[in-house]
Design a protein around this motif. Structure first.
Motif, short mmCIF file in Angstrom:
data_model
loop_
_atom_site.label_atom_id
_atom_site.label_comp_id
_atom_site.label_asym_id
_atom_site.label_seq_id
_atom_site.Cartn_x
_atom_site.Cartn_y
_atom_site.Cartn_z
N UNK A 65 0.90 -1.09 0.11
CA UNK A 65 0.07 0.09 -0.04
C UNK A 65 0.95 1.14 -0.01
N UNK A 66 0.43 2.44 -0.57
CA UNK A 66 1.02 3.64 -0.42
C UNK A 66 0.77 4.18 0.94
N UNK A 113 2.00 -3.80 3.77
CA UNK A 113 3.50 -3.06 3.88
C UNK A 113 3.19 -1.59 3.21
N UNK A 114 3.58 -0.67 3.91
CA UNK A 114 3.40 0.59 3.44
C UNK A 114 4.71 1.33 2.48
N UNK A 115 4.56 1.51 1.03
CA UNK A 115 5.73 2.13 0.44
C UNK A 115 5.51 3.61 0.71
N UNK A 116 6.86 4.11 0.86
CA UNK A 116 6.82 5.65 1.24
C UNK A 116 7.17 6.23 -0.05
N UNK A 117 6.50 7.69 -0.13
CA UNK A 117 6.74 8.53 -1.19
C UNK A 117 8.40 8.83 -1.36
N UNK A 118 8.77 8.76 -2.62
CA UNK A 118 10.09 9.04 -2.95
C UNK A 118 10.48 10.58 -2.34
#
Length: 370
Positions: free
Chosen positions: A344-345, A365-370
């Protein structure tokens, strides 16, 4: 350092994405640019105040990322290193010094007080909320684009594994796998029953297969999870809503399991995990219940005949040692923990939390913004 973070301001309320100010790392600290972070049951029960973590807080304790900066005394990692983050410990008590940091004398202070062990807090207010925000959850608070960890609770990660996968090894996956490999240490050819096939239980099932258990029983009430448990190593599965789990386990094993692992924190299921054992069997208790939760066992017919109940924190793991071992098993195809994960974002954190609580997903699992 400013970071975008998921902040909980009130008990049982949604996460809100806000901008948080984080201080510079101290001598023994490591600033990490977070790439991804797992959502763990412990994050959600602390949001809901099962444990009295001060609010507002930034939770998250299964982070992975790239080291941005280190304190002057840090030697284990350097800027640019890939790391996973795990639980925090003091490093100076008898248990830490004897190689059992999960039972650190200051475990609560190190992980659940919303600050450093000395009571200080590197997290200032937010632009949106203004008031102080607590950080340092499990020594990281990694529901954010940047996290401030300690040298003790970062683990350098090999280059041939996707970094966004490895965060959950720092808690949930480490706990389940370590509960088998480090705590129970089942003999090859032995039997084990795993109650609850969430992330922790599935990790335990995969570890039991690695350990050479020849009877591996997964118990749950969700058919989809039981099907996956079979694919990951369970030799038998039991739907606890349809069958008597204790009777069925005794039937499968010819009298009772050598080992059991309880991951649900339900007193009734805990009782089943003890009742299903053969004489001299051991039950590992992992499930985290609300403070004050009690359970009953039969002293005469169970404990008196050599049954053992073993509480397990963090899979009795030393993260610097155990996480690389799990990754080696993963690379060899023997521990496919990636099959548990759905991404997920960061701004989808409330949906990720809902899907985790409903059982729709095993490990968000959260993906972080670049």
């Amino acid at each position: 350092m400013d970071a975008r973070a998921a902040v909980v301001r009130e008990k049982e309320q949604d996460f809100a994405i806000e901008e948080v100010s984080i201080g510079e790392p101290r001598q023994d600290e490591v600033l990490v640019r977070v790439v991804a972070c797992g959502v763990c049951h412990t994050d959600l029960i602390c949001r809901d105040q099962w444990y009295p973590v001060p609010l507002p807080s930034v939770f998250g304790h299964e982070g992975s990322g790239i080291v941005e900066a280190v304190g002057e005394n840090v030697t284990k990692v350097k800027a640019g290193d890939r790391v996973a983050m795990s639980y925090n410990s003091c490093g100076g008590c008898n248990n830490c010094l004897s190689g059992t940091p999960g039972y650190c004398a200051k475990f609560f202070e190190a992980n659940f007080t919303g600050g450093r062990i000395d009571g200080s807090n590197a997290y200032a207010g937010t632009i949106e909320g203004g008031s102080e925000v607590h950080g340092h959850f499990f020594g990281q608070s990694s529901f954010a684009t940047y996290a401030l960890a300690r040298e003790r609770n970062v683990v350098k990660i090999r280059d041939d594994v996707p970094l966004e996968l490895v965060g959950p090894l720092g808690c949930g996956i480490q706990t389940g796998a370590g509960g088998v490999l480090n705590s129970l240490k089942p003999e090859a050819g032995s039997s084990i029953a795993v109650f609850g096939t969430g992330t922790v239980g599935m990790s335990a099932i995969m570890a039991a297969k690695v350990a050479g258990c020849t009877t591996i029983i997964g118990v749950d009430i969700k058919p989809g999870r039981l099907e996956l448990a079979r694919e990951l190593g369970a030799t038998h599965v039991i739907n606890g809503a349809e069958e008597n789990s204790v009777e069925r386990i005794k039937e499968i094993t010819g009298g009772g399991a050598n080992y059991s692992l309880e991951t649900t924190a339900s007193p009734a299921v805990f009782r089943q995990s003890v009742d299903c054992l053969t004489r001299l069997g051991t039950c590992g208790l992992i499930g985290a219940a609300a403070v004050g939760t009690e359970a009953k066992v039969d002293i005469s017919t169970l404990l008196l005949f050599g049954h053992r109940i073993q509480g397990i924190i963090e899979g009795d793991a030393i993260p610097d040692v155990f996480i690389p071992r799990l990754l080696e098993l993963y690379v060899q195809g023997r521990f496919p923990f990636d099959r548990l994960i759905k991404f997920y974002e960061l701004d989808e954190i409330n949906r990720a939390a809902h899907d985790s609580e409903s059982g729709e997903v095993l490990k968000a699992v959260l993906r972080m913004p670049a």
